[in-house]
Every structure is written in structure tokens, then in C-alpha cells.
Design an enzyme around this catalytic site. Structure first.
Site, PDB file in Angstrom:
ATOM      1  N   LYS A  98       8.611  -2.326  -0.931  1.00 55.93           N
ATOM      2  CA  LYS A  98       8.056  -1.476  -1.985  1.00 55.93           C
ATOM      3  C   LYS A  98       8.648  -0.086  -1.784  1.00 55.93           C
ATOM      4  CE  LYS A  98       3.860   0.956  -3.312  1.00 55.93           C
ATOM      5  NZ  LYS A  98       2.397   0.979  -3.403  1.00 55.93           N
ATOM      6  N   GLY A 159      -4.804   6.194  -5.304  1.00 58.27           N
ATOM      7  CA  GLY A 159      -6.136   6.348  -4.726  1.00 58.27           C
ATOM      8  C   GLY A 159      -7.118   7.108  -5.604  1.00 58.27           C
ATOM      9  N   ALA A 185      -1.229   1.455  -8.281  1.00 55.76           N
ATOM     10  CA  ALA A 185      -1.835   2.762  -8.006  1.00 55.76           C
ATOM     11  C   ALA A 185      -2.759   3.240  -9.126  1.00 55.76           C
ATOM     12  CB  ALA A 185      -0.785   3.831  -7.751  1.00 55.76           C
ATOM     13  N   GLY A 186      -3.887   3.783  -8.700  1.00 52.78           N
ATOM     14  CA  GLY A 186      -4.817   4.418  -9.625  1.00 52.78           C
ATOM     15  C   GLY A 186      -5.869   3.499 -10.222  1.00 52.78           C
ATOM     16  N   ASN A 207      -5.367  -1.092  -3.774  1.00 54.63           N
ATOM     17  CA  ASN A 207      -5.802  -1.034  -2.376  1.00 54.63           C
ATOM     18  C   ASN A 207      -7.131  -0.298  -2.259  1.00 54.63           C
ATOM     19  OD1 ASN A 207      -6.131  -0.556   0.394  1.00 54.63           O
ATOM     20  ND2 ASN A 207      -4.041  -0.006   0.752  1.00 54.63           N
ATOM     21  N   THR A 208      -7.111   1.017  -2.554  1.00 52.58           N
ATOM     22  CA  THR A 208      -8.295   1.845  -2.340  1.00 52.58           C
ATOM     23  C   THR A 208      -9.523   1.324  -3.081  1.00 52.58           C
ATOM     24  OG1 THR A 208      -6.811   3.738  -2.126  1.00 52.58           O
ATOM     25  CG2 THR A 208      -9.143   4.226  -2.452  1.00 52.58           C
TER      26      THR A 208
END
Lengths: 256, 67
Positions: A98, A159, A185-186, A207-208
């Protein structure tokens, strides 16, 4: 069979899961399991030589079941990203990378020039390249021209949990894509996953939103379902939006 | 002999002559780590014969959780 093809790889799951920020290894293991993810991201860092034997998530994983997607997080230049990618590949565990070249510490938005350059070099070196980028349709096109295997536009800052900020740009990217588009992301909620997939994205990387949820394991399952619902909705073809009502019940045969 | 491992000065005993010796000293041979010596990645198969010199900069890296 609805298969996600990235380079020479094929996957049945369209949810890619990051492995950072989990409170403990047990929770993480369960979250990974219920998410159904087949691709897991990792970062490359110095080993802590003062405690080199602390428990490690990778040691618990059945590496036959998962494809590792190391990232170049922490790189602020193409050179740094290439160095990290080579280190990751030398592990002998994976040839996927990545590409992530950050341009700004506060927003963690990618540096488009460094991102493109690192991607070009790593494609030439034979990596399977998945590039994290801005939601910029022209950059997405340029990345495909240098041969990346997937383009991963951010929904919003890493995040942040803001979900998809620019649906229109994502749509432009997806419409002309020749490789998988993975929204990365986001993402904040299962609805964001469903939205991305309904727009026609090929996958979602997050992830987050799972790792820091009150119940990460339950959220991992919810995200899996969100991705699946959105994908099925996309394949099924939604109705166009109309300005006025259209009765669901017959207008004929009314009792008078 | 002094070398720099992961950014820190490390004094080496005479027994540590190769990358293999260095990894053994940290009990890391069974671990999934990657070694870079002065900016060059060292293949696992070369650990045994790859000698360490005074002032070398060595990075020992691994995978950690990340997104």
C-alpha cells in the site's frame, strides 16, 4: 461468484482491514475473524530491541488464509516509501504494497507527486501496488497509467470517521476505472461502507472505525455487512430518484 | 567495535562478527525481521557470511499494526 481481482490475486471479501490501534491482541483476533477480511494491512517499523519478544499479532495469524498488505506509512517522500516497500517485500511474506506518501502532518493527506513517483517505481520493481491517494480523478487516471493494480482514494482524512466527503469525485474515479477502486481512509460507520460500495467501489479499507469502536468485534461484523449490502445493492441496480411520489399499491380497482 | 542498531549506539563483543551473530545476540533468528545494513537489505541466506564493520548502521525492522 463475485470476485475481487487485484493483480494476480483473487478475493471473495471486499473489506480490507487495518491492524493498528486495537486495544489488545484478543479483540483484534476476533475482529479480524468476524470481518471476513482476507487482506490485512501492516506497517513496517524498527523492532524494539529493548523488548524484542513482546507478543505479536502476526505470529497468531494463519498466513495461508490472509494476504498481507504492508503500507509505507510514515513516508513523506517517494524515496522513503520505496525503501519501506523493499523492506516489507524482503520479509518474504508478500509482494503487495500500500503506497502511502503523506504530504502534511495535520491532515495526513497524501502528497500526489511523491505518491505517483513511488507507485511508478514500485510497479517497475514488480510489486503488486495499491495506492492510497486523494479523491482526485485525474491523479487516479495517472496512477493507472503507471500501472498500479488498485487505486485507493480516501473518503476523508485518515482516522477522521467523516465518511465520504466528495461523492462526486469518487463517482468520476469509479466510472473510468480500469483497476479496482478501494475506498480507503475516513470511513466511520457501516453506512459509509454501504455508500462506497453502492457508488460502485470494488472494496473498502478501514481500520480506526473498527479498532476504536466501543465494541470493535461487533463493529467489524457491522462493517462486513455494510460492505456486502452496498455491493449487492450496486449489483442489483437501484431505482432512479424521483421528485414526486409513485404509488406502490395499484391505483386501479379501488373500492367505491 | 561500535555500531548503530535502530538508531542507537551498540558496543559489540568480539563474538559478534556477522549479521547472524547479531540476530542471535537478540535471539531473533526465528522472528520475522528484515535487516538493512548501511542502506542495503541483507537477504536471509546471507546472514551467516555478512560481516559487520565498525560504524555500520543497521536497521532491524518488522511488521506492526497499521492501517
Amino acid at each position: 461468484m463475485d470476485v475481487l481481482k487485484i493483480g494476480a490475486y483473487e478475493f471473495r471479501s471486499r473489506l480490507l482491514l487495518g491492524t493498528g490501534k486495537f486495544a489488545d491482541l484478543d479483540t483484534q483476533g476476533k475482529a479480524v475473524e468476524v470481518s471476513g477480511a482476507e487482506i490485512l494491512t501492516f506497517a513496517v517499523r524498527r523492532l524494539n530491541l529493548e523488548n524484542p519478544h513482546e507478543p505479536h499479532f502476526l505470529e497468531r495469524l494463519d498466513l495461508k488464509r490472509f494476504t498481507l498488505l504492508p503500507n509505507t506509512a510514515g513516508a513523506y517522500t517517494a524515496e522513503e516509501a520505496v525503501r519501506i516497500a523493499r523492506l516489507a517485500k524482503a520479509s518474504g511474506l508478500c509482494d503487495m504494497i500500500k503506497v502511502e506518501v503523506i504530504g502534511d502532518q495535520r491532515t495526513l493527506l497524501p502528497d500526489p507527486i511523491g505518491t505517483l513517483e513511488a507507485s511508478r517505481i514500485l510497479v517497475e520493481e514488480g510489486f503488486t501496488v495499491l495506492t492510497y491517494t486523494n479523491d482526485d480523478p485525474i491523479l487516479a487516471r495517472r496512477l493507472q497509467e503507471v500501472g498500479v493494480h488498485a487505486v485507493m482514494p480516501g473518503a476523508s482524512p485518515i482516522g477522521s470517521g467523516q465518511g465520504i466527503i466528495n461523492e462526486n469525485n469518487l463517482r468520476f474515479i469509479i466510472e473510468e476505472a480500469k483497476v479496482p477502486i478501494i475506498v480507503d481512509a475516513g470511513i466511520g460507520s457501516p453506512a459509509d461502507c454501504a455508500k462506497a460500495m453502492e457508488l460502485g467501489a470494488d472494496g473498502v479499507l478501514l481500520n480506526t472505525a473498527v479498532a476504536l469502536a466501543d465494541d470493535p468485534v461487533l463493529m467489524a461484523e457491522a462493517m462486513k455487512l455494510g460492505v456486502e449490502a452496498g455491493r449487492k445493492g450496486f449489483l442489483a441496480g437501484r431505482i432512479p430518484k424521483k421528485r414526486y411520489a409513485s404509488a406502490s399499491s395499484p391505483t386501479e380497482g379501488m373500492i367505491e | 567495535m561500535q555500531i548503530i542498531v535502530n538508531g542507537k549506539q551498540v558496543p559489540l563483543t568480539d563474538q559478534v562478527r556477522t549479521i547472524r551473530d547479531l540476530l542471535d545476540s537478540y535471539q531473533l533468528m526465528e522472528k520475522i525481521v528484515v535487516v538493512e545494513q548501511n542502506g542495503t537489505i541483507i537477504e536471509r541466506s546471507l546472514y551467516e557470511n555478512q560481516t559487520i564493520a565498525d560504524g555500520d548502521r543497521i536497521e532491524i525492522v518488522h511488521f506492526v499494526g497499521g492501517g
